[in-house]
Design a protein around this motif. Structure first.
Motif, short mmCIF file in Angstrom:
data_model
loop_
_atom_site.label_atom_id
_atom_site.label_comp_id
_atom_site.label_asym_id
_atom_site.label_seq_id
_atom_site.Cartn_x
_atom_site.Cartn_y
_atom_site.Cartn_z
N ASP A 1 56.57 35.84 28.54
CA ASP A 1 55.41 34.97 28.50
C ASP A 1 54.92 34.71 27.08
N ASP A 2 55.45 35.44 26.11
CA ASP A 2 54.99 35.33 24.72
C ASP A 2 55.79 34.23 24.02
N VAL A 3 55.22 33.03 24.00
CA VAL A 3 55.93 31.88 23.44
C VAL A 3 55.09 31.25 22.34
N ARG A 4 55.74 30.43 21.54
CA ARG A 4 55.03 29.70 20.48
C ARG A 4 54.09 28.68 21.11
N LYS A 5 53.01 28.42 20.41
CA LYS A 5 52.03 27.48 20.92
C LYS A 5 52.66 26.10 21.14
N GLY A 6 52.42 25.54 22.32
CA GLY A 6 52.88 24.20 22.62
C GLY A 6 54.36 24.07 22.87
N ARG B 1 58.20 26.19 24.68
CA ARG B 1 58.73 27.22 25.56
C ARG B 1 59.63 28.18 24.80
N ILE B 2 59.57 28.13 23.47
CA ILE B 2 60.41 28.97 22.62
C ILE B 2 59.80 30.37 22.53
N ALA B 3 60.59 31.38 22.84
CA ALA B 3 60.10 32.76 22.73
C ALA B 3 59.64 33.03 21.30
N TYR B 4 58.47 33.62 21.17
CA TYR B 4 57.88 33.85 19.85
C TYR B 4 58.81 34.65 18.94
N VAL B 5 59.36 35.78 19.46
CA VAL B 5 60.17 36.65 18.62
C VAL B 5 61.48 35.98 18.21
N SER B 6 62.06 35.15 19.09
CA SER B 6 63.32 34.50 18.73
C SER B 6 63.13 33.53 17.57
N HIS B 7 62.00 32.86 17.55
CA HIS B 7 61.71 31.95 16.43
C HIS B 7 61.62 32.72 15.12
#
Length: 208
Positions: A1-6, A8-14
Motif C-alpha cells: 500500500d506504500d506508493v508514491r503520491k499520485g 501506483r509505483i511502490a515507494y521503495v522501488s522508486h
C-alpha cells in the motif's frame, strides 16, 4: 500500500531505482544516500529516521535544498530514548547545518514542520570525534556471538572516549564509578591508558 503520491509505483522501488542510476553513473556513497532519501520528506509525511548501525559521537552534518521556508527538528537517540537537540528555521535555498557542540546516538530522526514546499536531501552524515586509539589487537573465538560481543564492546568503548572516558553518548559525563570497568576494558582492547590517567588527574583536581 506504500506508493508514491499520485501513482501506483511502490515507494521503495522508486528510491532503489534512483539510487541504482546514481551508482551506475559513478556516484559516491554520499550521493547514493541522497538518492535514497531524495523524496522521503515529501512522500513520507515530513519525518525520517536514520540508523547508523552503532552508537556514534561527533558532529552531525545535514545538507538539503529547500524550495520554500520551513522548520527542522533533529532528535538523537540510542534506542527508545530520544533527545531533541537542534531546531532550525530555514528559508528557500541550499542549507548545510552542523551544531557547535557534538551529539551522540545510534539513531537520528528528522522532523520537518510547516513546510511551504518540498525539501530535497543532499547528504547526511556524522563526523566522528573520538580519541585516536591505535588498533593493537583483536579477539576471536569459536562462538560467533562472543566474538560479536567483543566487537560491540570495543566499538562502544571507543565511541565513549574523547580526551577522557565518558559515561555514554547521551550523558556526555565522566563518572568515576565507571572507571574500574573502563580501565580493564581499555587495557584489553587498546592498551592505551592515557585517557584513564587524565580522568584521574581531573578527579583529583576537583577534590582540592
Amino acid at each position: 500500500d506504500d506508493v508514491r503520491k499520485g501513482t501506483r509505483i511502490a515507494y521503495v522501488s522508486h528510491l532503489l531505482a534512483v539510487c541504482g542510476l546514481v551508482l551506475e553513473d559513478g556516484g559516491d556513497e554520499d550521493e547514493a544516500i541522497a538518492a535514497l532519501l531524495h523524496d522521503a520528506v515529501e512522500d513520507q509525511g515530513g519525518r525520517l529516521r536514520l540508523d547508523f548501525g552503532h552508537p556514534i559521537c561527533g558532529f552531525p552534518e545535514v545538507a538539503f535544498r529547500a524550495n520554500g521556508a520551513g522548520e527542522l527538528d533533529l532528535y538523537y537517540g540510542e534506542g527508545s530514548s530520544w533527545v531533541l537537540s537542534d531546531r532550525l528555521r530555514f528559508s528557500r535555498g541550499s542549507h548545510r547545518y552542523t551544531p557547535l557542540d557534538w551529539r551522540g546516538g545510534r539513531y537520528v530522526e528528522l522532523h520537518f514542520r510547516n513546510l511551504a514546499a518540498p525539501v530535497v536531501f543532499e547528504s547526511i552524515r556524522f563526523i566522528d570525534m573520538v580519541y585516536p586509539f591505535e588498533e593493537r589487537g583483536e579477539f576471536r573465538c569459536s562462538d560467533p556471538d562472543i566474538t560479536k560481543l567483543w566487537q560491540v564492546c570495543k566499538k562502544t568503548l571507543w565511541t565513549a572516549t574523547k580526551d577522557h572516558p565518558m559515561d555514554c553518548a547521551r550523558e556526555q559525563a565522566l563518572w568515576l564509578s565507571d572507571m574500574p570497568v573502563y580501565t580493564r576494558a581499555a587495557a584489553a582492547c587498546f592498551g592505551d591508558m592515557r585517557p584513564v590517567a587524565k580522568a584521574v588527574r581531573q578527579a583529583l583536581r576537583t577534590m582540592d
